[in-house]
Design an enzyme around this catalytic site. Structure first.
Site, PDB file in Angstrom:
ATOM      1  N   ASP A  45      15.666 -24.973 -10.342  1.00 38.91           N
ATOM      2  CA  ASP A  45      16.793 -24.561  -9.495  1.00 38.91           C
ATOM      3  C   ASP A  45      16.835 -23.053  -9.267  1.00 38.91           C
ATOM      4  O   ASP A  45      17.833 -22.523  -8.794  1.00 38.91           O
ATOM      5  CB  ASP A  45      18.116 -24.993 -10.160  1.00 38.91           C
ATOM      6  CG  ASP A  45      18.261 -26.504 -10.159  1.00 38.91           C
ATOM      7  OD1 ASP A  45      17.676 -27.145  -9.269  1.00 38.91           O
ATOM      8  OD2 ASP A  45      18.954 -27.033 -11.045  1.00 38.91           O
ATOM      9  N   HIS A 253      -4.325  -2.422  -7.416  1.00 38.81           N
ATOM     10  CA  HIS A 253      -3.007  -3.071  -7.392  1.00 38.81           C
ATOM     11  C   HIS A 253      -2.650  -3.654  -8.753  1.00 38.81           C
ATOM     12  O   HIS A 253      -2.208  -4.793  -8.859  1.00 38.81           O
ATOM     13  CB  HIS A 253      -2.974  -4.161  -6.311  1.00 38.81           C
ATOM     14  CG  HIS A 253      -2.986  -3.608  -4.935  1.00 38.81           C
ATOM     15  ND1 HIS A 253      -3.258  -4.365  -3.812  1.00 38.81           N
ATOM     16  CD2 HIS A 253      -2.756  -2.348  -4.467  1.00 38.81           C
ATOM     17  CE1 HIS A 253      -3.207  -3.598  -2.737  1.00 38.81           C
ATOM     18  NE2 HIS A 253      -2.911  -2.379  -3.099  1.00 38.81           N
ATOM     19  N   ASP A 270       2.708   3.414  -8.524  1.00 42.32           N
ATOM     20  CA  ASP A 270       2.852   3.206  -7.073  1.00 42.32           C
ATOM     21  C   ASP A 270       4.059   2.300  -6.923  1.00 42.32           C
ATOM     22  O   ASP A 270       3.980   1.097  -7.178  1.00 42.32           O
ATOM     23  CB  ASP A 270       1.573   2.544  -6.532  1.00 42.32           C
ATOM     24  CG  ASP A 270       1.586   2.371  -5.015  1.00 42.32           C
ATOM     25  OD1 ASP A 270       2.685   2.447  -4.418  1.00 42.32           O
ATOM     26  OD2 ASP A 270       0.512   2.132  -4.435  1.00 42.32           O
ATOM     27  N   HIS A 364     -10.634   2.470  -0.260  1.00 38.07           N
ATOM     28  CA  HIS A 364      -9.604   2.023   0.681  1.00 38.07           C
ATOM     29  C   HIS A 364      -9.350   3.091   1.738  1.00 38.07           C
ATOM     30  O   HIS A 364      -9.883   4.191   1.668  1.00 38.07           O
ATOM     31  CB  HIS A 364      -8.312   1.610  -0.046  1.00 38.07           C
ATOM     32  CG  HIS A 364      -7.688   2.684  -0.905  1.00 38.07           C
ATOM     33  ND1 HIS A 364      -6.961   3.723  -0.392  1.00 38.07           N
ATOM     34  CD2 HIS A 364      -7.689   2.853  -2.263  1.00 38.07           C
ATOM     35  CE1 HIS A 364      -6.511   4.481  -1.390  1.00 38.07           C
ATOM     36  NE2 HIS A 364      -6.954   3.989  -2.526  1.00 38.07           N
ATOM     37  N   HIS A 368      -1.286   3.629   5.990  1.00 39.92           N
ATOM     38  CA  HIS A 368      -0.813   2.416   6.672  1.00 39.92           C
ATOM     39  C   HIS A 368       0.560   2.715   7.248  1.00 39.92           C
ATOM     40  O   HIS A 368       1.242   3.647   6.806  1.00 39.92           O
ATOM     41  CB  HIS A 368      -0.786   1.209   5.722  1.00 39.92           C
ATOM     42  CG  HIS A 368       0.024   1.420   4.459  1.00 39.92           C
ATOM     43  ND1 HIS A 368       1.397   1.338   4.430  1.00 39.92           N
ATOM     44  CD2 HIS A 368      -0.351   1.709   3.186  1.00 39.92           C
ATOM     45  CE1 HIS A 368       1.827   1.553   3.188  1.00 39.92           C
ATOM     46  NE2 HIS A 368       0.788   1.798   2.420  1.00 39.92           N
ATOM     47  N   HIS A 375       3.751  -2.536   4.320  1.00 40.30           N
ATOM     48  CA  HIS A 375       2.609  -2.457   5.238  1.00 40.30           C
ATOM     49  C   HIS A 375       3.159  -2.914   6.576  1.00 40.30           C
ATOM     50  O   HIS A 375       3.147  -4.096   6.907  1.00 40.30           O
ATOM     51  CB  HIS A 375       1.453  -3.358   4.775  1.00 40.30           C
ATOM     52  CG  HIS A 375       0.792  -2.853   3.532  1.00 40.30           C
ATOM     53  ND1 HIS A 375      -0.184  -3.551   2.875  1.00 40.30           N
ATOM     54  CD2 HIS A 375       0.960  -1.701   2.827  1.00 40.30           C
ATOM     55  CE1 HIS A 375      -0.580  -2.850   1.802  1.00 40.30           C
ATOM     56  NE2 HIS A 375       0.095  -1.734   1.761  1.00 40.30           N
ATOM     57  N   GLU A 429      -2.330   8.506   1.468  1.00 35.71           N
ATOM     58  CA  GLU A 429      -2.583   8.171   0.062  1.00 35.71           C
ATOM     59  C   GLU A 429      -4.063   8.196  -0.331  1.00 35.71           C
ATOM     60  O   GLU A 429      -4.667   7.167  -0.621  1.00 35.71           O
ATOM     61  CB  GLU A 429      -1.993   6.800  -0.268  1.00 35.71           C
ATOM     62  CG  GLU A 429      -2.289   5.693   0.729  1.00 35.71           C
ATOM     63  CD  GLU A 429      -1.654   4.356   0.295  1.00 35.71           C
ATOM     64  OE1 GLU A 429      -1.793   4.007  -0.895  1.00 35.71           O
ATOM     65  OE2 GLU A 429      -1.052   3.684   1.143  1.00 35.71           O
ATOM     66  N   ARG A 450      -4.310   8.507  -7.608  1.00 33.74           N
ATOM     67  CA  ARG A 450      -3.875   8.296  -6.214  1.00 33.74           C
ATOM     68  C   ARG A 450      -2.574   9.072  -6.044  1.00 33.74           C
ATOM     69  O   ARG A 450      -1.744   9.080  -6.949  1.00 33.74           O
ATOM     70  CB  ARG A 450      -3.654   6.805  -5.926  1.00 33.74           C
ATOM     71  CG  ARG A 450      -3.161   6.514  -4.525  1.00 33.74           C
ATOM     72  CD  ARG A 450      -3.322   5.049  -4.099  1.00 33.74           C
ATOM     73  NE  ARG A 450      -2.426   4.135  -4.751  1.00 33.74           N
ATOM     74  CZ  ARG A 450      -2.778   3.209  -5.633  1.00 33.74           C
ATOM     75  NH1 ARG A 450      -4.052   3.093  -6.003  1.00 33.74           N
ATOM     76  NH2 ARG A 450      -1.886   2.402  -6.174  1.00 33.74           N
ATOM     77  N   GLU A 452       0.445   9.540  -3.111  1.00 40.81           N
ATOM     78  CA  GLU A 452       0.900   8.940  -1.852  1.00 40.81           C
ATOM     79  C   GLU A 452       2.276   9.452  -1.472  1.00 40.81           C
ATOM     80  O   GLU A 452       3.207   9.421  -2.274  1.00 40.81           O
ATOM     81  CB  GLU A 452       0.965   7.411  -2.020  1.00 40.81           C
ATOM     82  CG  GLU A 452       1.548   6.687  -0.818  1.00 40.81           C
ATOM     83  CD  GLU A 452       1.490   5.174  -0.962  1.00 40.81           C
ATOM     84  OE1 GLU A 452       1.552   4.679  -2.112  1.00 40.81           O
ATOM     85  OE2 GLU A 452       1.382   4.486   0.062  1.00 40.81           O
TER      86      GLU A 452
HETATM   87 MN    MN Z   1       0.911   2.492   0.242  1.00 37.87          MN
END
Ligand code: MN
Length: 484
Positions: A45, A253, A270, A364, A368, A375, A429, A450, A452
């Site tokens: 539920d 990720h 991130d 990458h 974006h 995205h 990024e 990274r 960004e």
């Molecule tokens: Mn991003």
């Protein structure tokens, strides 16, 4: 007042303008359908938090499930019909207060409103009067059926009409490209929200940096992020937070998990909040003990330099691709300088890029679109200017030997990168990831960095939305030592 609908008096006409702009992009005698979506269950539920579909929200600001906006463009006039849940005391006692379709229609200024329960009776009657149906081809009407399936169900009762000389709607048009084109350009109202979302996300990152210490789990920092986002009135996270420590920094990720932060390692976060439907998207990388090592600082500074150069050139007239190539040039230069790429073998940045060898450290793209979706929708390519398609033969369209992926790539190659214009919102990024066991000096292993930020293209340059959390080493180290 419940948070049913995001219409403030000063914004009353924003949605109506969007209806008009959307209708302007479509032929006359069109019927546009877009739904908010349905509740989706996680298990037993337990449902996932409901979030209205971005396209529906863009056109209404309405946040309830099981609602449908129908716009009819007929003889250049746009009529609006809103379907939404009816008031229902028993349901509301269990699940929360509903706006009620009458109220929702009134807030929104829709011409007519109906209970969603009546949609199956009403839609065939409307469809009988128009030539073009505009739906999202891949969107779900509810948690069982796609829009395209439900639409054909509504056509069923109209079949007999063909004998009397009536025409069924002749065209089905994909809403996606029409609404994506509008959503690609953020108006002042959207920019204001995105700036605020960027500020809230920055606070979350600062809190996480200040909390960072050896011995805690990635999850612990994720909790700090969400805590800060919600305390500052963001309704949600924009996407599942990435909190990655040590070797996890090299997994693009990596979801926050149970890994323990260790002295001497880096932590890459991130994460961004969603405010009034709009996403922010920030990445920062910092040393868990508050002080960058020599190797960490060396790689970090190349990523900062790449990001700064890319942000510096972002303005109307520059292509989306140039943001990437500007960052890439500096990243690859850094890879050559630090010895990650062999200078003797590759010589110049150009050669190193040509060889593709940099992709083991940076796999990458740099940007974006950003908006209601993290995205966000919108084209990345456009038709080549001053180029007509000379060769109209079948070979031009496709090569029978190619697989589908190759054919699609071939078609994409016939277009050119989109040119940035005022109001477009994007991330910048760049990154360098050095996994252990790569052909690199072991002193760099497990350094994944990274950085960004979110920018909006302005009249002559761009605005950075997310610099309440700094990127330079000195400022980050100051933030991290100021907490204890
Ligand atoms: Mn991003």
């Amino acid at each position: 007042m419940h948070n049913f609908i995001n219409i403030k008096p000063e914004h009353k006409n924003i949605y109506k303008q969007r209806w008009q702009h959307l209708a302007d992009s479509l032929p006359d005698s069109s019927l546009i359908l877009v739904g908010s979506g349905d509740n989706i269950y996680r298990n037993s539920d337990v449902d996932y938090p409901f979030r209205a579909s971005s396209n529906f929200y863009y056109l209404t600001g309405f946040t309830e499930p099981n609602a449908v906006l129908c716009l009819v463009k007929k003889q250049e006039v746009v009529y609006s019909i809103l379907f939404a849940l009816p008031k229902n005391e028993a349901q509301e006692i269990w699940h929360g207060i509903r706006c009620g379709y009458e109220n929702a229609g009134k807030y929104l200024g829709a011409d007519i409103t109906y209970s969603i329960d009546d949609i199956h009776q009403i839609m065939p009657k409307l469809l009988a009067q128009i030539s073009n149906c505009v739906i999202e081809f891949n969107a779900f009407y509810d948690n069982k059926k796609l829009w395209r399936d439900i639409l054909f169900e509504w056509f069923e009762p109209l079949k007999s009409m063909q004998r009397t000389g009536h025409k069924l709607p002749q065209n089905i048009i994909n809403l996606h490209e029409h609404i994506s084109e509008l959503r690609l350009f953020k108006d002042d109202y959207e920019q204001e929200i995105m700036l605020e979302a960027g500020k809230i996300s920055s606070l979350g990152h600062i809190k996480a940096m200040q909390t960072s210490k050896a011995g805690i789990q990635e999850d612990y920092l994720e909790a700090e992020l969400i805590h800060t986002f919600k305390q500052n009135k963001a309704q949600s996270i924009a996407y599942n937070s990435i909190v990655a420590t040590g070797e996890n920094t090299c997994i693009l990720h990596h979801r926050a998990g149970q890994s323990i932060l260790k002295d001497g390692d880096l932590c890459l976060i991130d994460a961004g909040c969603e405010l009034d439907g709009y996403s922010s998207d920030i990445t920062r990388t910092f040393p868990i003990n508050g002080k960058f090592s020599k190797e960490q600082a060396e790689i970090y500074n190349w990523v900062v330099a790449a990001q700064q150069a890319a942000i510096d050139i972002a303005k109307p007239g520059i292509t989306f691709e140039q943001i990437h190539t500007t960052a890439l040039d500096i990243l690859v230069y850094g890879m050559l300088e630090s010895g990650l790429l062999d200078k003797k073998k590759y010589g110049t940045v150009e050669n190193a890029i040509e060889s593709g060898a940099y992709q083991q450290f940076y796999m990458h793209r740099t940007s974006h679109w950003l908006g209601l979706d993290v995205h966000d929708v919108g084209r990345y390519k456009q038709e080549k200017l001053n180029e007509t398609n000379q060769n109209k033969s079948l070979e031009f369209i496709f090569n029978p030997q190619d697989n589908l992926q190759a054919s699609l790539l071939n078609l994409a190659g016939k277009k050119t990168s989109i040119i940035l214009q005022k109001g477009m919102a994007l991330t910048v990024e760049p990154a360098i990831y050095i996994r252990a066991n790569l052909n690199a000096d072991s002193k760099y292993w497990n350094i994944g960095i990274r950085i960004e930020d979110d920018i909006i293209i302005s009249h002559q340059g761009n605005h950075i939305l997310t610099r309440d959390v700094p990127v330079d080493i000195k400022s980050i180290e100051e933030i991290m030592c100021s907490c204890s």
